[in-house]
Scaffold this active site. Structure first.
Site, PDB file in Angstrom:
ATOM      1  N   TYR A  23       0.829  -1.219   0.000  1.00 22.99           N
ATOM      2  CA  TYR A  23       0.000   0.000   0.000  1.00 22.99           C
ATOM      3  C   TYR A  23       0.862   1.267   0.000  1.00 22.99           C
ATOM      4  O   TYR A  23       0.508   2.261   0.646  1.00 22.99           O
ATOM      5  CB  TYR A  23      -0.910   0.047   1.245  1.00 22.99           C
ATOM      6  CG  TYR A  23      -1.670  -1.213   1.546  1.00 22.99           C
ATOM      7  CD1 TYR A  23      -2.636  -1.679   0.669  1.00 22.99           C
ATOM      8  CD2 TYR A  23      -1.434  -1.939   2.700  1.00 22.99           C
ATOM      9  CE1 TYR A  23      -3.360  -2.830   0.946  1.00 22.99           C
ATOM     10  CE2 TYR A  23      -2.139  -3.097   2.987  1.00 22.99           C
ATOM     11  CZ  TYR A  23      -3.101  -3.532   2.102  1.00 22.99           C
ATOM     12  OH  TYR A  23      -3.803  -4.665   2.385  1.00 22.99           O
ATOM     13  N   TYR A 150     -14.227  -5.184   4.698  1.00 24.52           N
ATOM     14  CA  TYR A 150     -12.908  -5.534   4.159  1.00 24.52           C
ATOM     15  C   TYR A 150     -12.614  -6.984   4.544  1.00 24.52           C
ATOM     16  O   TYR A 150     -12.746  -7.362   5.713  1.00 24.52           O
ATOM     17  CB  TYR A 150     -11.819  -4.603   4.726  1.00 24.52           C
ATOM     18  CG  TYR A 150     -10.440  -5.035   4.265  1.00 24.52           C
ATOM     19  CD1 TYR A 150      -9.960  -4.653   3.018  1.00 24.52           C
ATOM     20  CD2 TYR A 150      -9.651  -5.863   5.056  1.00 24.52           C
ATOM     21  CE1 TYR A 150      -8.718  -5.083   2.576  1.00 24.52           C
ATOM     22  CE2 TYR A 150      -8.405  -6.295   4.618  1.00 24.52           C
ATOM     23  CZ  TYR A 150      -7.951  -5.896   3.379  1.00 24.52           C
ATOM     24  OH  TYR A 150      -6.721  -6.341   2.941  1.00 24.52           O
ATOM     25  N   ASP A 244     -16.356 -13.241   9.383  1.00 21.52           N
ATOM     26  CA  ASP A 244     -14.919 -13.033   9.246  1.00 21.52           C
ATOM     27  C   ASP A 244     -14.420 -12.422  10.553  1.00 21.52           C
ATOM     28  O   ASP A 244     -14.542 -11.219  10.778  1.00 21.52           O
ATOM     29  CB  ASP A 244     -14.653 -12.107   8.046  1.00 21.52           C
ATOM     30  CG  ASP A 244     -13.178 -11.802   7.868  1.00 21.52           C
ATOM     31  OD1 ASP A 244     -12.390 -12.115   8.767  1.00 21.52           O
ATOM     32  OD2 ASP A 244     -12.830 -11.235   6.814  1.00 21.52           O
ATOM     33  N   LYS A 273      -4.674 -13.488  12.183  1.00 21.47           N
ATOM     34  CA  LYS A 273      -4.135 -12.394  12.993  1.00 21.47           C
ATOM     35  C   LYS A 273      -3.697 -12.872  14.384  1.00 21.47           C
ATOM     36  O   LYS A 273      -2.645 -13.470  14.508  1.00 21.47           O
ATOM     37  CB  LYS A 273      -5.147 -11.255  13.064  1.00 21.47           C
ATOM     38  CG  LYS A 273      -5.435 -10.689  11.657  1.00 21.47           C
ATOM     39  CD  LYS A 273      -5.475  -9.215  11.646  1.00 21.47           C
ATOM     40  CE  LYS A 273      -5.801  -8.660  10.275  1.00 21.47           C
ATOM     41  NZ  LYS A 273      -4.684  -7.987   9.664  1.00 21.47           N
TER      42      LYS A 273
HETATM   43  C1  LIG Z   1     -11.497  -8.766   8.616  1.00 23.48           C
HETATM   44  C2  LIG Z   1     -10.308  -9.143   7.792  1.00 23.48           C
HETATM   45  N1  LIG Z   1     -10.391 -10.163   6.922  1.00 23.48           N
HETATM   46  C3  LIG Z   1      -9.344 -10.529   6.170  1.00 23.48           C
HETATM   47  C4  LIG Z   1      -8.141  -9.879   6.240  1.00 23.48           C
HETATM   48  C5  LIG Z   1      -6.984 -10.305   5.384  1.00 23.48           C
HETATM   49  O1  LIG Z   1      -6.019 -10.953   6.160  1.00 23.48           O
HETATM   50  P1  LIG Z   1      -4.526 -11.106   5.595  1.00 23.48           P
HETATM   51  O2  LIG Z   1      -3.956  -9.735   5.535  1.00 23.48           O
HETATM   52  O3  LIG Z   1      -3.857 -11.990   6.603  1.00 23.48           O
HETATM   53  O4  LIG Z   1      -4.619 -11.749   4.268  1.00 23.48           O
HETATM   54  C6  LIG Z   1      -8.015  -8.805   7.126  1.00 23.48           C
HETATM   55  C7  LIG Z   1      -6.754  -8.048   7.193  1.00 23.48           C
HETATM   56  O5  LIG Z   1      -6.663  -6.965   7.676  1.00 23.48           O
HETATM   57  C8  LIG Z   1      -9.122  -8.417   7.913  1.00 23.48           C
HETATM   58  O6  LIG Z   1      -9.061  -7.379   8.756  1.00 23.48           O
END
Ligand SMILES: Cc1ncc(COP(=O)(O)O)c(C=O)c1O
Length: 423
Positions: A23, A150, A244, A273
């Site tokens: 980014y 996201y 998610d 995470k």
């Molecule tokens: C809610 C959510 N889903 C998916 C992702 C993507 O995860 P990664 O960066 O490990 O691919 C993120 C990353 O910030 C996220 O906050």
């Protein structure tokens, strides 16, 4: 080189012209800071400066950096078995982790498919949902997702992100068309979501949501009742609910999983995470018993067709098991409650600043939203100059510190926000 030390180490000088950062406009961005060591809530820079980390490495380092229990588990695993392919072979840390995740996850989310990143676990979730319907004799390949959502940067995940928030609009030609909805935060939006599902339920595989907090889309909070409404509508219209919890999982919102606050059991849940405490890349896609049942068949074609090379990485699984030990042993949720209270008190004065639109706190997430987009580079530099690592998302200055952060360190973070905005 404003942020970097005047004379960076040789590895920095030799490598910097060959690296491509995320980014980042590589032409104009300020040089990145060389980090040489981490410890607790602190990052040590090559020039000896120490920053208190308000972001926990993109929300991963829940137990602080270099927690001895996680390090010991990874070191021991490294000597025994760093990694082995997961096709036809399994290992103890993965099976132990799968059992433990099944135990702590809501309801009967009892089957665990491992991957290596959050985005890939979202891909797995989407494929799982599509194949769930195929295995039941239906072709459904559309998803409902929410404005400001996201879910990652891979193609499938991008297609269920708000195209504007996720900076993914430029890739629209590449992406399948799914259905963006507003979160049902009032009656009109609830009716709209209800109508959308009623109209298109036979083509909709599932609804994808970040429960309670839309993270990268601006740290936007919604009430548990909103999540409960989404879950109810998913059930009434017979579509799968994919939660998610990659950001919200593992205590960040005040409960181990955000879904718990609405007593929701999603059909599929993604985790990553804080899963490994920020030590190793690992993600997990959990499925409820009825989802898994749709794949169990004499027909080999009904098997889930996915398998990342590094799935269930043994070091990541060892780290994750150790991180779960810490959740069991140390009262992280009490720490989250204390962080929330302290942030509420210490960020409240920001409300009086003319540049500030809103201050909000949920669990260990503190947000100061500005009225106008700031000069991000200058803002970041101002934070570094005050000895803290804070990376605003557009107009949103936020704190997601390690859940173990000491009150004094948290005060340094909130104090830096107050001071920099007052300036
Ligand atoms: C809610 C959510 N889903 C998916 C992702 C993507 O995860 P990664 O960066 O490990 O691919 C993120 C990353 O910030 C996220 O906050």
């Amino acid at each position: 080189m404003t942020d970097a030390q005047p004379s960076p180490p040789a590895w920095y000088r030799d490598g910097i012209d060959h690296i491509w950062l995320p980014y980042t406009q590589m032409k104009t961005a300020r040089p990145p800071l060389p980090v040489v060591r981490s410890e607790g809530a602190r990052l040590h820079l090559a020039d000896g400066r120490v920053l208190i980390d308000g972001i926990a490495s993109w929300w991963t380092a829940a137990h602080g950096y270099n927690h001895p229990h996680i390090l010991a588990a990874v070191e021991a695993q490294l000597r025994r078995l760093p990694h082995v392919m997961f096709g036809g072979l399994v290992h103890e840390p993965a099976l132990r982790l799968a059992r433990r995740l099944a135990e702590i996850a809501p309801g009967d989310l009892e089957r665990v498919f491992f991957a290596e990143s959050g985005s890939v676990s979202v891909e797995v979730a989407l494929k799982m949902a599509v194949q769930y319907w195929l295995n039941r004799g239906e072709t459904r390949a559309r998803f409902v997702f929410f404005r400001h959502g996201y879910h990652g940067d891979t193609t499938g995940a991008m297609a269920v992100c708000d195209p504007d928030e996720g900076m993914h609009a430029r890739f629209s030609a590449l992406l399948p068309r799914h259905l963006m909805a507003e979160l049902p935060e009032d009656d009109a939006r609830t009716r709209a979501l209800d109508a959308l599902l009623a109209r298109r339920r036979h083509e909709i595989a599932g609804i994808v949501i970040e429960p309670l907090v839309q993270g990268a889309g601006g740290m936007r909070f919604h009430a548990p009742a909103v999540l409960a409404t989404v879950a109810r509508l998913a059930q009434e219209h017979g579509v799968l609910l994919i939660a998610d919890e990659i950001f919200t999982g593992f205590g960040r919102t005040g409960t181990l999983f955000a879904s718990e606050q609405a007593a929701v059991v999603p059909d599929i849940m993604t985790l990553s995470k804080a899963l490994t405490g920020g030590v190793a890349p690992l993600s997990a896609c959990l499925a409820r018993a009825h989802v898994f049942a749709a794949f169990c068949d004499d027909d080999p074609e009904k098997a889930l067709m996915h398998g990342p090379t590094y799935m269930a990485h043994a070091l990541g699984c060892a780290a994750a098991n150790a991180a779960l030990d810490l959740f069991a042993r140390e009262d992280r949720l009490a720490q989250v409650a204390a962080i929330a209270e302290q942030m509420r008190t210490e960020l409240a004065p920001c409300r009086d600043l003319p540049a500030v639109r809103e201050v909000r706190v949920k669990g260990a997430i503190g947000v100061v939203e500005l009225r106008e987009p700031p000069d991000l580079e200058a803002l970041r530099a101002a934070f570094v100059a005050r000895g803290v690592w804070i990376r605003p998302l557009g107009q949103v200055i936020y704190l997601t510190p390690p859940l173990t952060i000491a009150p004094d360190d948290l005060s340094r973070l909130t104090g830096a926000i107050r001071a920099v905005l007052a300036d």
